[in-house]
Scaffold this motif. Structure first.
Motif, PDB file in Angstrom:
ATOM      1  N   LYS A   1      25.416  22.386  33.417  1.00 36.66           N
ATOM      2  CA  LYS A   1      26.236  22.280  32.200  1.00 36.66           C
ATOM      3  C   LYS A   1      25.979  23.448  31.249  1.00 36.66           C
ATOM      4  O   LYS A   1      25.815  23.273  30.040  1.00 36.66           O
ATOM      5  N   HIS A   2      25.966  24.633  31.810  1.00 32.31           N
ATOM      6  CA  HIS A   2      25.613  25.809  31.011  1.00 32.31           C
ATOM      7  C   HIS A   2      26.342  27.023  31.568  1.00 32.31           C
ATOM      8  O   HIS A   2      26.517  27.162  32.779  1.00 32.31           O
ATOM      9  N   ARG A   3      26.783  27.901  30.689  1.00 34.90           N
ATOM     10  CA  ARG A   3      27.431  29.137  31.116  1.00 34.90           C
ATOM     11  C   ARG A   3      26.407  30.259  31.178  1.00 34.90           C
ATOM     12  O   ARG A   3      25.506  30.358  30.350  1.00 34.90           O
ATOM     13  N   VAL A   4      26.577  31.093  32.188  1.00 33.98           N
ATOM     14  CA  VAL A   4      25.672  32.220  32.405  1.00 33.98           C
ATOM     15  C   VAL A   4      26.446  33.505  32.149  1.00 33.98           C
ATOM     16  O   VAL A   4      27.504  33.737  32.756  1.00 33.98           O
ATOM     17  N   ALA A   5      25.950  34.338  31.251  1.00 32.41           N
ATOM     18  CA  ALA A   5      26.595  35.618  30.965  1.00 32.41           C
ATOM     19  C   ALA A   5      26.444  36.557  32.157  1.00 32.41           C
ATOM     20  O   ALA A   5      25.360  36.644  32.761  1.00 32.41           O
ATOM     21  N   VAL A   6      27.518  37.252  32.510  1.00 33.23           N
ATOM     22  CA  VAL A   6      27.497  38.184  33.639  1.00 33.23           C
ATOM     23  C   VAL A   6      27.954  39.560  33.165  1.00 33.23           C
ATOM     24  O   VAL A   6      29.160  39.835  33.087  1.00 33.23           O
ATOM     25  N   PRO A   7      27.012  40.439  32.797  1.00 36.74           N
ATOM     26  CA  PRO A   7      27.399  41.811  32.461  1.00 36.74           C
ATOM     27  C   PRO A   7      27.943  42.490  33.718  1.00 36.74           C
ATOM     28  O   PRO A   7      27.394  42.331  34.816  1.00 36.74           O
ATOM     29  N   VAL A   8      29.038  43.242  33.575  1.00 35.16           N
ATOM     30  CA  VAL A   8      29.698  43.869  34.725  1.00 35.16           C
ATOM     31  C   VAL A   8      29.649  45.385  34.569  1.00 35.16           C
ATOM     32  O   VAL A   8      30.104  45.925  33.555  1.00 35.16           O
ATOM     33  N   THR A   9      29.113  46.053  35.578  1.00 29.87           N
ATOM     34  CA  THR A   9      28.981  47.507  35.556  1.00 29.87           C
ATOM     35  C   THR A   9      30.031  48.157  36.459  1.00 29.87           C
ATOM     36  O   THR A   9      30.741  47.487  37.224  1.00 29.87           O
ATOM     37  N   ARG A  10      30.114  49.462  36.396  1.00 33.81           N
ATOM     38  CA  ARG A  10      31.026  50.194  37.277  1.00 33.81           C
ATOM     39  C   ARG A  10      30.617  50.013  38.733  1.00 33.81           C
ATOM     40  O   ARG A  10      31.473  49.961  39.623  1.00 33.81           O
ATOM     41  N   ASP A  11      29.308  49.920  38.983  1.00 35.22           N
ATOM     42  CA  ASP A  11      28.839  49.690  40.350  1.00 35.22           C
ATOM     43  C   ASP A  11      29.320  48.335  40.863  1.00 35.22           C
ATOM     44  O   ASP A  11      29.681  48.206  42.038  1.00 35.22           O
ATOM     45  N   ASP A  12      29.302  47.317  39.999  1.00 31.51           N
ATOM     46  CA  ASP A  12      29.801  45.996  40.390  1.00 31.51           C
ATOM     47  C   ASP A  12      31.276  46.077  40.783  1.00 31.51           C
ATOM     48  O   ASP A  12      31.703  45.496  41.785  1.00 31.51           O
ATOM     49  N   LYS A  13      32.052  46.792  39.982  1.00 30.48           N
ATOM     50  CA  LYS A  13      33.486  46.915  40.262  1.00 30.48           C
ATOM     51  C   LYS A  13      33.726  47.686  41.562  1.00 30.48           C
ATOM     52  O   LYS A  13      34.613  47.335  42.340  1.00 30.48           O
ATOM     53  N   GLU A  14      32.934  48.720  41.801  1.00 33.49           N
ATOM     54  CA  GLU A  14      33.098  49.500  43.020  1.00 33.49           C
ATOM     55  C   GLU A  14      32.749  48.663  44.248  1.00 33.49           C
ATOM     56  O   GLU A  14      33.401  48.772  45.294  1.00 33.49           O
ATOM     57  N   LYS A  15      31.738  47.810  44.125  1.00 33.19           N
ATOM     58  CA  LYS A  15      31.363  46.936  45.238  1.00 33.19           C
ATOM     59  C   LYS A  15      32.507  45.974  45.565  1.00 33.19           C
ATOM     60  O   LYS A  15      32.826  45.745  46.741  1.00 33.19           O
ATOM     61  N   VAL A  16      33.128  45.417  44.538  1.00 28.78           N
ATOM     62  CA  VAL A  16      34.261  44.510  44.749  1.00 28.78           C
ATOM     63  C   VAL A  16      35.430  45.270  45.361  1.00 28.78           C
ATOM     64  O   VAL A  16      36.120  44.771  46.263  1.00 28.78           O
ATOM     65  N   ARG A  17      35.669  46.471  44.895  1.00 30.72           N
ATOM     66  CA  ARG A  17      36.769  47.289  45.425  1.00 30.72           C
ATOM     67  C   ARG A  17      36.575  47.535  46.930  1.00 30.72           C
ATOM     68  O   ARG A  17      37.515  47.419  47.730  1.00 30.72           O
ATOM     69  N   LYS A  18      35.341  47.845  47.332  1.00 31.90           N
ATOM     70  CA  LYS A  18      35.050  48.100  48.745  1.00 31.90           C
ATOM     71  C   LYS A  18      35.176  46.818  49.568  1.00 31.90           C
ATOM     72  O   LYS A  18      35.671  46.847  50.701  1.00 31.90           O
ATOM     73  N   SER A  19      34.733  45.697  49.005  1.00 32.37           N
ATOM     74  CA  SER A  19      34.842  44.421  49.716  1.00 32.37           C
ATOM     75  C   SER A  19      36.296  44.066  49.973  1.00 32.37           C
ATOM     76  O   SER A  19      36.663  43.635  51.066  1.00 32.37           O
ATOM     77  N   LEU A  20      37.131  44.245  48.959  1.00 30.89           N
ATOM     78  CA  LEU A  20      38.544  43.906  49.112  1.00 30.89           C
ATOM     79  C   LEU A  20      39.250  44.840  50.096  1.00 30.89           C
ATOM     80  O   LEU A  20      40.139  44.414  50.837  1.00 30.89           O
ATOM     81  N   LEU A  21      38.840  46.087  50.123  1.00 33.67           N
ATOM     82  CA  LEU A  21      39.396  47.010  51.116  1.00 33.67           C
ATOM     83  C   LEU A  21      39.042  46.537  52.522  1.00 33.67           C
ATOM     84  O   LEU A  21      39.896  46.531  53.423  1.00 33.67           O
ATOM     85  N   GLU A  22      37.799  46.108  52.706  1.00 35.17           N
ATOM     86  CA  GLU A  22      37.368  45.591  54.012  1.00 35.17           C
ATOM     87  C   GLU A  22      38.141  44.320  54.368  1.00 35.17           C
ATOM     88  O   GLU A  22      38.549  44.125  55.521  1.00 35.17           O
ATOM     89  N   MET A  23      38.366  43.452  53.380  1.00 33.62           N
ATOM     90  CA  MET A  23      39.128  42.223  53.616  1.00 33.62           C
ATOM     91  C   MET A  23      40.552  42.532  54.056  1.00 33.62           C
ATOM     92  O   MET A  23      41.087  41.918  54.981  1.00 33.62           O
ATOM     93  N   HIS A  24      41.179  43.502  53.410  1.00 30.31           N
ATOM     94  CA  HIS A  24      42.539  43.899  53.791  1.00 30.31           C
ATOM     95  C   HIS A  24      42.560  44.442  55.222  1.00 30.31           C
ATOM     96  O   HIS A  24      43.503  44.165  55.989  1.00 30.31           O
ATOM     97  N   GLN A  25      41.544  45.203  55.586  1.00 24.99           N
ATOM     98  CA  GLN A  25      41.485  45.756  56.938  1.00 24.99           C
ATOM     99  C   GLN A  25      41.349  44.654  57.971  1.00 24.99           C
ATOM    100  O   GLN A  25      42.026  44.672  59.011  1.00 24.99           O
ATOM    101  N   TYR A  26      40.478  43.677  57.711  1.00 21.74           N
ATOM    102  CA  TYR A  26      40.342  42.528  58.612  1.00 21.74           C
ATOM    103  C   TYR A  26      41.670  41.776  58.721  1.00 21.74           C
ATOM    104  O   TYR A  26      42.090  41.376  59.802  1.00 21.74           O
ATOM    105  N   PHE A  27      42.311  41.565  57.570  1.00 22.17           N
ATOM    106  CA  PHE A  27      43.533  40.769  57.555  1.00 22.17           C
ATOM    107  C   PHE A  27      44.651  41.465  58.322  1.00 22.17           C
ATOM    108  O   PHE A  27      45.399  40.830  59.068  1.00 22.17           O
TER     109      PHE A  27
END
Length: 234
Positions: free
Chosen positions: A165-191
């Motif tokens: 019952k508690h929210r956790v703050a998640v600071p987001v960096t450019r590295d975090d965004k780049e990791k997500v970008r690469k993951s989604l590219l891999e997902m599109h390739q699999y799909f």
């Protein structure tokens, strides 16, 4: 790296490639992908699904919060529930459980509202914070969609866990965004290849709702379809 505003201008004038809406993946799938690539492929490519107590608990948590007709205003904060989001750069579409528009001089203007606001996504999850980054990846993807749609720069989101019952703050960096970008590219390739990765047996397999479908012990099988075909020919 181009800013969200620069990317938006590039899309507007067709200077950067982007995904067509017909090729969009479900944004929520990145959580499955980071938990287990095979689980994601079974659900999103092979259309396999099976409920267990954990998925039912998760559905209940979202049923409580996902009401698109509820909007609240609390002092300097406007709260929007079940907000649709998408990104042509990432090729995803989905729903944010909650987006809090917080008054901030560096934010954006909203129709019918005085002042400027910064959007902050809040994703609701069952259980408690996890050791892996599956929940975090989904939140970061939501944040990136908001950046593209609203032409702003964001670096903060929250994960609310039902068990604590508690929210956790998640600071987001450019590295975090780049990791997500690469993951989604891999997902599109699999799909695009309709490729289901092999199983990788780990302790988390025990709690997976797809365990009986995935059959992770059969390490030489690439997909449910290939397994069923081999059984039928025996």
């Amino acid at each position: 790296m181009k800013s969200p505003l620069t990317r938006w201008m590039a899309y507007r004038y067709k200077l950067m490639p982007e995904y067509d809406e017909d090729d969009f993946l479900l944004l929520s799938g990145i959580q499955h992908f980071h938990f287990c690539r095979r689980q994601w492929a079974l659900i999103h490519i092979e259309q396999q699904w099976q409920e267990n107590v954990l998925t039912l608990e998760g559905a209940y948590v979202h049923e409580v919060v996902d009401n698109p007709f509820v909007r609240e205003k609390r002092k300097d904060k406007l709260i929007v529930r079940a907000m649709p989001v998408q990104s042509h750069e990432l090729g995803v579409t989905g729903i944010c459980d909650v987006v809090e528009f917080v008054r901030d001089p560096s934010g954006i203007e909203l129709p019918g509202q005085e002042g400027r606001f910064l959007p902050v996504p809040v994703e609701y999850k069952r259980g408690k914070p996890k050791r892996d980054d599956s929940d975090r990846s989904q939140l970061v993807a939501q944040l990136m969609c908001l950046e593209e749609m609203l032409a702003c720069e964001l670096d903060l989101g929250y994960l609310f866990y039902d068990e604590i019952k508690h929210r956790v703050a998640v600071p987001v960096t450019r590295d975090d965004k780049e990791k997500v970008r690469k993951s989604l590219l891999e997902m599109h390739q699999y799909f695009q290849r309709r490729h289901t990765p092999k199983a990788r047996v780990s302790p988390k397999c025990k709690n997976c709702s797809l365990h009986s479908i995935c059959l992770p012990e059969l390490m030489d099988r690439r997909s449910v379809a290939s397994y069923m075909e081999s059984r039928l020919t025996e």
